[in-house]
Design an enzyme around this catalytic site. Structure first.
Site, mmCIF file in Angstrom:
data_model
loop_
_atom_site.group_PDB
_atom_site.id
_atom_site.type_symbol
_atom_site.label_atom_id
_atom_site.label_comp_id
_atom_site.label_asym_id
_atom_site.label_seq_id
_atom_site.Cartn_x
_atom_site.Cartn_y
_atom_site.Cartn_z
ATOM 1 N N LYS A 1 0.844 -1.202 0.000
ATOM 2 C CA LYS A 1 0.000 0.000 0.000
ATOM 3 C C LYS A 1 0.875 1.246 0.000
ATOM 4 C CE LYS A 1 -3.901 1.883 2.758
ATOM 5 N NZ LYS A 1 -4.744 1.672 3.958
ATOM 6 N N SER B 1 -9.907 -0.597 7.270
ATOM 7 C CA SER B 1 -9.363 -0.417 5.921
ATOM 8 C C SER B 1 -8.719 -1.639 5.290
ATOM 9 C CB SER B 1 -8.338 0.706 5.926
ATOM 10 O OG SER B 1 -8.999 1.916 5.775
ATOM 11 N N SER C 1 -9.690 1.882 3.199
ATOM 12 C CA SER C 1 -8.856 2.633 2.294
ATOM 13 C C SER C 1 -7.882 1.759 1.494
ATOM 14 C CB SER C 1 -8.059 3.674 3.078
ATOM 15 O OG SER C 1 -7.203 3.035 4.008
HETATM 16 N N1 GLN Z 1 -12.988 4.158 6.734
HETATM 17 C C1 GLN Z 1 -12.400 4.538 7.983
HETATM 18 C C2 GLN Z 1 -12.012 5.990 7.924
HETATM 19 O O1 GLN Z 1 -12.341 6.610 6.990
HETATM 20 C C3 GLN Z 1 -11.239 3.659 8.279
HETATM 21 C C4 GLN Z 1 -10.063 3.972 7.485
HETATM 22 C C5 GLN Z 1 -8.896 3.115 7.826
HETATM 23 O O2 GLN Z 1 -9.025 2.064 8.449
HETATM 24 N N2 GLN Z 1 -7.743 3.595 7.448
HETATM 25 O O3 GLN Z 1 -11.401 6.492 8.801
#
Ligand code: GLN
Length: 478
Positions: A71, A171, A147
């Site tokens: 990532k 995410s 994400s």
């Molecule tokens: N969707 C969650 C957020 O927007 C989690 C994101 C993540 O785990 N990086 O914060």
């Protein structure tokens, strides 16, 4: 089957028997990327750069040059690491994250393209990337989740063998669920965060996204362990996780949290999860309903704590030390312009919200209070794990939604994390595995949670389920 379609453990077999080479694996990945990347866009600049990929040197080690996709928020020496943000444009870290050094020492090759993500990991759909959205390989007009949507889409579309993502509020698990692959968030402190560009330091963990549970067990084992460079990493032995793949869950006590089966959960998903729970019962597990009474506070608590920490972590991006710098003769003006031009909408929203909840007069009312409720959420889990081996629930209340469907409504987007964020607030490990498809052919994920440092339980239950179902074998038609 082409090499790129195989799992990592299948390829390792072949490498060990000298039936293939890392170069041949790279060639087949490259051919696949050339073919599907124009539609999927799992990688940052994937289309432009797929033409001439080379593997960086890799050491002799058990992985024998097998490539791992990373990532874009995990530092890889000499390779762009931009968190899919304009503000980090052109940043090539002079060092490797600890997970990357560990993989290299194990003989892995770091895949030269980085996986797409929401800017700074802010999001649940991959739509917040500076480079534009990734598309779900199962339905190209849908999001892959976020994400770590690029990592999940790359694995699902066979553009990657396996991948690393990061999980602050879901995410890894939510995109794994949307893309029909396996994703694990390890216990907080199990994997070093050194070199992971911080979103919310008390919640972030790096973890694997893979085609099956065995690969997840292998990759987790390789990245885990104490690191003196991360003061929150925990000094505890790393077991051989592949030993947990026993295929036997007879007598295990599994809790089903009643608060996860309420309004908001798509009825089709509910049915699929119930069928999965029945399957676990048929395999010998003992199923009981349990209660996690503070679940309803998880979303607000998370969005206070995560934004507070994010606003502080993002303060370092000022145009001086890394990435993008706006032109101005005046220092103050340069800072302001850099941040105004460098951060996207969602990053700005979180900086403002986070700064607000930490400001004088509001700190006690919001931030401190959120920390207290976080403790209550953690205690809910402690209580259940006193009597149960694991908890099983949906990973997400819906399957993949359409690109653009929630992009303009942050609140709606935030609610898609409702089943994943409690796990980060409590610091416990959880895995998402494929457990079915909706009528429209979109994958559904089953989430399994366990006590801190009991990843072995997750692998055991997940693997047993996987061995007795075929969901993980079905591939998207691209
Ligand atoms: N969707 C969650 C957020 O927007 C989690 C994101 C993540 O785990 N990086 O914060």
């Amino acid at each position: 089957m082409e090499l790129n379609q195989l799992t990592a453990h299948e390829l390792l077999e072949k490498l060990n028997h000298q039936e293939t080479t890392p170069e041949a694996i790279l060639d087949s990945l490259q051919a696949r990327i050339r073919k599907v990347e124009p539609q999927v866009k799992a990688y940052v600049r994937g289309e432009q750069e797929a033409g001439n990929l080379t593997l960086n040197s890799f050491s002799l080690g058990p992985l024998k040059g097998l490539p791992v996709t990373i990532k874009d928020n995990i530092c890889t020496e000499g390779l762009p690491t931009e968190c899919c943000s304009k503000i980090l444009r052109g940043f090539r870290p002079p060092y490797d994250a600890t997970v990357i050094s560990k993989l290299k020492k194990s003989g892995a090759a770091i895949f030269p393209l980085k996986a797409n993500m929401d800017e700074f990991a802010f999001g649940s759909s991959c739509e917040n990337s500076y480079f534009g959205p990734t598309h779900n390989p199962w339905s190209l007009d849908c999001v892959p989740g976020g994400s770590s949507g690029g990592s999940a889409a790359a694995v699902a579309s066979d553009e990657a063998i396996w991948a690393l993502g990061s999980d602050t509020g879901g995410s890894i698990r939510q995109p794994a669920s949307f893309c029909g692959v396996v994703g694990l968030k390890p216990t907080y402190g199990r994997v070093s965060r050194f070199g992971l560009i911080a979103f919310a330091s008390s919640l972030d963990q790096i973890g694997p996204i893979t085609k099956d549970v065995q690969d997840a067990a292998i990759l987790t084992g390789l990245i885990c362990g104490y690191d003196p460079r991360d003061s929150t990493s925990v000094n505890q032995d790393v077991p051989d996780y592949t030993k947990s793949l026993s295929g036997d869950i007879r007598g295990l006590k599994i809790g089903i949290p009643k608060e996860y089966f309420v309004a908001g959960l798509d009825s089709e998903i509910k049915t699929i999860i119930q069928e999965a729970v029945n399957k676990l019962q048929n395999l010998g597990a003992v199923i009981h309903q349990v209660s996690l009474p503070h679940t309803e506070y998880a979303v607000p608590v998370y969005y206070i704590i995560a934004t507070a920490e994010a606003s502080s972590n993002l303060a370092r991006f000022d145009g001086v030390q890394y990435g993008y710098r706006a032109q101005s003769d005046n220092l103050m003006q340069m800072y302001k312009l850099t941040r105004a031009q460098g951060f996207g909408q969602e990053a700005k929203r979180r900086i403002i919200l986070g700064t607000f909840v930490l400001s004088h007069g509001y700190y006690d009312a919001y931030y401190l209070r959120a920390l207290k409720v976080r403790t209550l959420i953690k205690q809910d889990f402690d209580q259940v794990f006193g009597d149960f081996d694991c908890i099983v629930a949906p990973t997400s209340p819906t399957s993949a939604f359409k690109i653009g469907e929630k992009a303009l409504d942050p609140l709606k987007m935030y609610l898609s994390d409702i089943y994943t964020i409690s796990v980060n607030l409590a610091g416990i490990p959880a895995i998402s595995i494929p457990c079915g498809f909706t009528k429209k052919g979109l994958p559904v994920g089953l989430q399994i949670m366990a006590k801190p440092f009991n990843e072995e339980m997750l692998f055991r239950v997940a693997h047993t389920f996987e061995q007795n179902t075929d969901w993980h074998k079905i591939k998207p038609r691209l």
